[in-house]
Design a protein around this motif. Structure first.
Motif, PDB file in Angstrom:
ATOM      1  N   LYS B 614      70.078  84.327 -16.789  1.00 17.53           N
ATOM      2  CA  LYS B 614      69.859  84.992 -18.194  1.00 17.53           C
ATOM      3  C   LYS B 614      69.684  86.559 -17.970  1.00 17.53           C
ATOM      4  CE  LYS B 614      66.651  85.212 -20.861  1.00 17.53           C
ATOM      5  NZ  LYS B 614      65.462  85.675 -21.184  1.00 17.53           N
ATOM      6  N   TYR B 615      68.860  86.908 -17.093  1.00 15.42           N
ATOM      7  CA  TYR B 615      68.802  88.382 -16.952  1.00 15.42           C
ATOM      8  C   TYR B 615      70.228  89.124 -16.672  1.00 15.42           C
ATOM      9  CZ  TYR B 615      63.773  88.570 -18.191  1.00 15.42           C
ATOM     10  OH  TYR B 615      62.573  88.773 -18.756  1.00 15.42           O
ATOM     11  N   VAL B 616      70.625  88.616 -15.673  1.00 11.02           N
ATOM     12  CA  VAL B 616      71.747  89.154 -15.168  1.00 11.02           C
ATOM     13  C   VAL B 616      73.006  89.462 -16.231  1.00 11.02           C
ATOM     14  CG1 VAL B 616      73.933  88.752 -13.587  1.00 11.02           C
ATOM     15  CG2 VAL B 616      71.689  88.470 -12.824  1.00 11.02           C
ATOM     16  N   GLU B 617      73.126  88.231 -17.235  1.00 14.24           N
ATOM     17  CA  GLU B 617      73.944  88.197 -18.114  1.00 14.24           C
ATOM     18  C   GLU B 617      73.550  89.142 -19.356  1.00 14.24           C
ATOM     19  OE1 GLU B 617      74.026  84.210 -19.975  1.00 14.24           O
ATOM     20  OE2 GLU B 617      74.688  83.438 -17.945  1.00 14.24           O
ATOM     21  N   SER B 702      60.162  89.833  -8.791  1.00 15.68           N
ATOM     22  CA  SER B 702      58.982  90.208  -9.188  1.00 15.68           C
ATOM     23  C   SER B 702      59.011  91.051 -10.397  1.00 15.68           C
ATOM     24  CB  SER B 702      58.359  91.355  -7.957  1.00 15.68           C
ATOM     25  OG  SER B 702      59.219  92.193  -7.752  1.00 15.68           O
ATOM     26  N   THR B 703      60.111  91.718 -10.815  1.00 19.34           N
ATOM     27  CA  THR B 703      60.147  92.311 -12.096  1.00 19.34           C
ATOM     28  C   THR B 703      60.096  91.346 -13.286  1.00 19.34           C
ATOM     29  OG1 THR B 703      61.515  94.202 -11.062  1.00 19.34           O
ATOM     30  CG2 THR B 703      61.374  94.090 -13.602  1.00 19.34           C
ATOM     31  N   ILE B 704      61.013  90.308 -13.168  1.00 14.00           N
ATOM     32  CA  ILE B 704      61.037  89.118 -14.069  1.00 14.00           C
ATOM     33  C   ILE B 704      59.583  88.591 -14.079  1.00 14.00           C
ATOM     34  CG2 ILE B 704      62.049  86.747 -14.528  1.00 14.00           C
ATOM     35  CD1 ILE B 704      64.506  87.432 -13.257  1.00 14.00           C
ATOM     36  N   SER B 705      58.911  88.437 -13.116  1.00 20.53           N
ATOM     37  CA  SER B 705      57.548  87.626 -13.360  1.00 20.53           C
ATOM     38  C   SER B 705      56.594  88.764 -13.830  1.00 20.53           C
ATOM     39  CB  SER B 705      57.126  87.171 -11.967  1.00 20.53           C
ATOM     40  OG  SER B 705      57.210  88.154 -10.921  1.00 20.53           O
ATOM     41  N   LEU B 706      56.772  89.989 -13.490  1.00 22.75           N
ATOM     42  CA  LEU B 706      55.750  91.099 -14.180  1.00 22.75           C
ATOM     43  C   LEU B 706      56.150  91.113 -15.723  1.00 22.75           C
ATOM     44  CD1 LEU B 706      54.099  93.730 -14.204  1.00 22.75           C
ATOM     45  CD2 LEU B 706      56.125  95.017 -13.623  1.00 22.75           C
ATOM     46  N   LEU B 707      57.604  91.081 -16.114  1.00 22.61           N
ATOM     47  CA  LEU B 707      57.850  91.167 -17.387  1.00 22.61           C
ATOM     48  C   LEU B 707      57.233  89.708 -18.548  1.00 22.61           C
ATOM     49  CD1 LEU B 707      59.728  93.650 -18.057  1.00 22.61           C
ATOM     50  CD2 LEU B 707      61.553  91.971 -18.697  1.00 22.61           C
ATOM     51  N   ASP B 708      57.477  88.615 -17.561  1.00 19.96           N
ATOM     52  CA  ASP B 708      57.011  87.576 -18.288  1.00 19.96           C
ATOM     53  C   ASP B 708      55.527  87.467 -18.425  1.00 19.96           C
ATOM     54  OD1 ASP B 708      59.323  86.495 -18.280  1.00 19.96           O
ATOM     55  OD2 ASP B 708      58.964  84.935 -16.662  1.00 19.96           O
TER      56      ASP B 708
END
Lengths: 120, 826
Positions: B614-617, B702-708
């Motif tokens: 989803k982030y890549v999209e 790690s950026t995705i989990s940080l953002l979450d």
């Protein structure tokens, strides 16, 4: 009572004139002299100076600030750690009042101490 | 005798209890009054409340009411004629004068009147005298300013300027105008900051003007990374060093277009003078280096030819990106001489108009990142004696004892040693690693620099402009130009030392004078261009030239905004004023545009989880604009920071014991793209040998989990909220600041907003027969926080709107003037 009221009115006028013409810190000298002249008892003497100077002080700043585009009291209140503008007005008035009251008290007590005349 | 009488009197009085009362209340009254007036300071940090809050001279006197301005008449001696200053409805003064000298007097007057606190602050900041009024928290800052040699530089500057007595009189007249206001500022008119902080009123001087000039040099060309680069070279080895810290990027897109040839005889430099001896041994101590200023400093300017312009006339644009402050960095002003009307902005404290336009031309600058500050390692014979070696001889240094006054405590003294090179800026505990500074801004100027920005009051064409601006020495700027004649031009303007390859990148041996700059590039050999065939000139702090330029230069340069501008300006031959606004306000990052596809390519797309896909999209759908609402922009910013963190673990380690600098973003991008298996990607301390895709992948996760987790804790992750803009009051007084402004923009975008920095003035000028001009800055004309004009234009600036700058020739052209000041001879 009558001389208390006259004393306040004279302090009103004197304070106002000082703000127009002399440095503000000469106010205690003037109220000290008024204190000598009226020789009121301690509490009325203090109150006449306190109210006389405090009210003129307060009225002048509130009316000045009301004409400003930017409300100075609220900005100052924020500077003083998030106080309201009203608090700044009250603080200002208190400063003036305290100075005037103490000076007037000093005047009346001193003259009574030296001349031992009966208090009016 | 006297004391005896007094004490017996007191004894006598006290025996009689009647006197106790009035003595106590009298003492209280006196004490209270002295405290309230600030004669006695009981509680540090609390201003004298009586002085501050009395109705006569307290803050209440600083109020302003927009419908209460009255005209004023001032008589003085020595005017050439009458001067009229008409303030327009935004409180921009228009000065109408008969001579340059009168106009400058009036300019000094209005700047002092509207920006007294800012002037005082800049002067104290530059000269290292802030602690005298702000207390111990600025001691280090004050020390730095002295150690950088700002006082020395100022003294030398005045000596240089005085060699031009006729011109010097002009700046004296400007100072006279300032003092016309400042000498008469009673308690009542003092700016509120003076009352709050307790700054004594003071007048202005040419010396203070020189400090403003040197302050600009310090901000704009005070950078040096010699110490960091030397450490890195020694720690990493030559190959790895040059790999991570090359002189320039692969794609440069220089200020001067590649079509320009450099046909001249360049100065011969003996290459032996900068042989292998350039690098000295590893530096032992870790120093408290002076802060380098934020990375986001920069500016844009460009001009398009009439052929490219929909208005049929050249269009000139300039937006300098500086630290945004309140009071505002810039001061808008109109100056009208009998046959010249000029308008624009200036920094208070320097005469003239720095960026603006007149009846014939428009002009403006961006900073040049060339390095003009070097460090030399001292070889002491006897440090207690200040004796050092130079070319085999023993030389004894001068020294100055700097007194730093500190509010509420004893002065602090710092002894600064002055060597052949300049002041010894950094000193080690043992004296075996002491560095002296060689900085162009210390030198005695051989030209009256302050005349530079009077160009706009005089120049009618490019030749005039070139001649007057050749007075400029430092901080070097890309001086861009356009005229109604149809010329567009740009000169990389300033004094530059002629350097050998790699000269000035590293700390050099201070015991050999051959390491000093031998000669300076003749001004006509400075990179410059007039009417290039591409139909526009532009600059955005990138490198000045392509490889055809015969001189070596190093420094800090930009690689993204320049490409943006040049791409935008190449898109059409029918560019409108609206296009110009759109470009200045563009939040698009060419950097992101280049690197995002590379990063996605490294992610190994087929192994991604649903969330990751989803982030890549979203990244693929992103238009690379750092818009206020964009969450993917925040994601990208965090991700790239994470990539850097993980990549530079070995450099992080060095930073524990050495002063270092991290590779530039543009270089990291190049390495990610072209060298994905480079050593730098290996994380030390793990058995595997990591490559770029490992780093990119783990940092992505790690950026995705940080953002979450940020989202869970309720943070707003839109770019504007995540990275808000703060425009702070110069003395950091919160109620006088504007903080957490949610806006779009990014240091790599043309709308170069970043945290505390951004476009401090946006200007667009179409040089039609009747000039059409637009401008806006994030603040207002008045420096007084209680003025309705303190931040009048901030809203407009945030919204990306401009003020129309109407053409003014005579006072009657000014609509709804606020008030007029008339200056007449006595």
């Amino acid at each position: 009572m009558k001389s208390f009221l006259i004393s306040i009115i004279i302090i009103f006028v004197v304070t106002y004139i000082i703000f127009l013409a002399l440095p503000w810190w000469t106010i205690p000298i003037a109220t000290f002299i008024v204190g000598i002249i009226f020789r009121l008892k301690s509490i009325p003497s203090f109150l006449s100076g306190f109210l006389g100077v405090g009210i003129v002080w307060l009225v002048l700043i509130v009316s000045k600030d009301a004409g400003n585009d930017v409300n100075i009291a609220s900005a100052m209140g924020e500077l003083f750690g998030g106080r309201s503008g009203y608090m700044v007005y009250i603080l200002s008035g208190l400063i003036g009042g305290l100075m005037g009251g103490l000076a007037s008290l000093t005047g009346s007590k001193m003259v009574l101490a030296f001349y031992n005349t009966s208090e009016k | 005798m006297f004391l005896g009488v007094l004490s017996s009197l007191i004894d006598k009085t006290l025996k009689d209890m009647r006197h106790v009362g009035w003595i106590i209340s009298g003492t209280l009254t006196i004490f209270l009054t002295l405290i309230l007036n600030g004669n006695i300071s009981m509680f540090s940090g609390i201003p004298p409340l009586g002085k501050l809050l009395n109705p006569q001279s307290g803050v209440w006197a600083n109020g302003e009411s927009s419908n209460n301005y009255v005209d004023e008449n001032i008589s003085l001696d020595g005017l050439d004629g009458e001067i009229q200053i008409v303030y327009n409805k935004r409180k921009v003064p228009h000065i109408f004068a008969n001579t340059m000298s009168d106009a400058l007097l009036a300019q000094g007057y209005v700047e002092a009147r509207d920006r007294q606190f800012q002037l005082e602050f800049i002067y104290r900041f530059a000269s290292g005298q802030l602690s005298e009024v702000l207390g111990e928290r600025t001691i280090e800052l004050d020390k730095q300013q002295r150690r950088k040699g700002l006082p020395l530089a100022t003294k030398n500057t005045i000596r240089g300027w005085q060699q031009f007595p006729e011109k010097f009189r002009l700046i004296e007249n400007y100072v006279k105008g300032m003092n016309l206001w400042l000498d008469n500022v009673a308690d009542k008119k003092l700016p509120v900051e003076f009352k709050l902080i307790g700054i004594p009123a003071s007048n202005w001087s040419v010396e203070k003007c020189a400090y403003v000039q040197k302050w600009m040099s310090d901000v704009l060309c005070g950078r040096s990374s010699d110490i960091e680069m030397t450490n890195l070279f020694n720690a990493l080895g030559e190959d790895q060093f040059h790999f991570l810290y090359p002189d320039k990027a692969m794609i440069v897109d220089p200020v001067i277009p590649e079509e320009v040839d450099y046909v001249f005889d360049s100065i011969y430099l003996d290459p032996d003078n900068h042989d292998g001896n350039v690098l000295i041994g590893a530096l032992k101590d870790k120093y408290q280096l002076h802060p380098q200023g934020p990375k986001n400093l920069g500016s844009n300017n460009w001009a398009i030819s009439k052929e490219k312009s929909s208005t049929g006339a050249p269009i000139f644009c300039n937006d300098p990106h500086l630290q945004l402050t309140l009071p505002s960095v810039w001061y808008e002003i109109g100056i009208h001489l009998p046959d010249m009307d000029s308008y624009g902005v200036t920094i208070p404290g320097m005469p003239g108009i720095m960026m603006g336009f007149n009846n014939h031309i428009a002009w403006g600058e961006t900073n040049v990142g060339q390095d003009v500050k070097d460090f030399k390692k001292m070889k002491w014979v006897d440090k207690s004696n200040y004796t050092y070696l130079l070319d085999g001889k023993e030389v004894t240094a001068d020294y100055s004892v700097e007194e730093i006054k500190v509010k509420g405590q004893e002065s602090i003294y710092d002894t600064i040693i002055h060597t052949y090179w300049g002041p010894v800026t950094y000193e080690s505990s043992q004296g075996d690693n002491d560095y002296a500074m060689r900085w162009l801004a210390h030198d005695i100027p051989d030209k009256p620099e302050f005349m530079t920005f009077l160009a706009g009051l005089e120049a009618k064409n490019y030749n005039d402009y070139l001649e007057i601006t050749s007075n400029f020495i430092t901080p070097a700027q890309n001086f861009a130009f356009a005229s109604k004649d149809g010329d567009i031009a740009l000169r990389v303007n300033g004094t530059f030392p002629a350097k050998n390859w790699q000269e000035g990148r590293f700390v050099e041996d201070g015991s050999r004078s051959i390491y000093n700059w031998e000669s300076y590039i003749p001004r006509e050999q400075n990179p410059q261009v007039l009417n290039p065939s591409r139909g526009f000139i532009s600059s955005a702090n990138q490198r000045s030239t392509d490889d055809g330029y015969p001189y070596y230069y190093n420094g800090k340069f930009e690689y993204d905004r320049n490409r943006s501008i040049n791409q935008y300006l190449s898109t059409s031959d029918e560019l409108t004023i609206e296009d110009m606004k759109r470009f200045q306000l563009s939040n698009r990052s060419v950097f992101a545009e280049d690197i995002v596809p590379v990063l996605i390519g490294l992610l190994v797309v087929d192994k991604l989880s649903t969330t990751e896909s989803k982030y890549v999209e979203e990244l693929q759908a992103w238009d690379f604009h750092f818009d206020k609402e964009s969450e993917i922009a925040t994601f990208f910013d965090l991700w790239f920071e994470e990539i850097k963190d993980q990549t530079f673990d070995e450099i992080d380690q060095l930073s524990d014991s050495l002063n270092i600098a991290y590779p530039a973003n543009w270089r990291i991008a190049e390495i990610l793209q072209d060298y994905p298996d480079a050593d730098i990607f290996d994380i030390k301390g793990t058995p595997d040998k990591e490559q770029a895709f490992d780093i990119v992948r783990t940092s992505f996760k790690s950026t995705i989990s940080l953002l979450d987790s940020l989202r869970e804790s309720g943070d707003d992750l839109s770019w504007g909220a995540y990275s808000p803009l703060n425009i702070r009051h110069l003395a950091r007084l919160a109620p006088f600041s504007e903080e957490n402004i949610e806006v779009g923009g990014h240091p790599d975008a043309l709308n170069a907003i970043g945290n505390t920095h951004g476009p401090s003035w946006r200007m667009i000028v179409s040089l039609e027969e009747s000039t059409k001009a637009y401008g806006v800055f994030p603040g207002g004309q008045s420096g007084s926080p209680f003025s309705p004009f303190y931040k009048t234009s901030l809203e407009k600036w945030i919204k990306g709107e401009y003020h129309e700058l109407p053409e003014v020739r005579v006072p009657e052209d000014i609509n709804e003037p606020l008030f007029t000041v008339n200056l007449k001879n006595q």
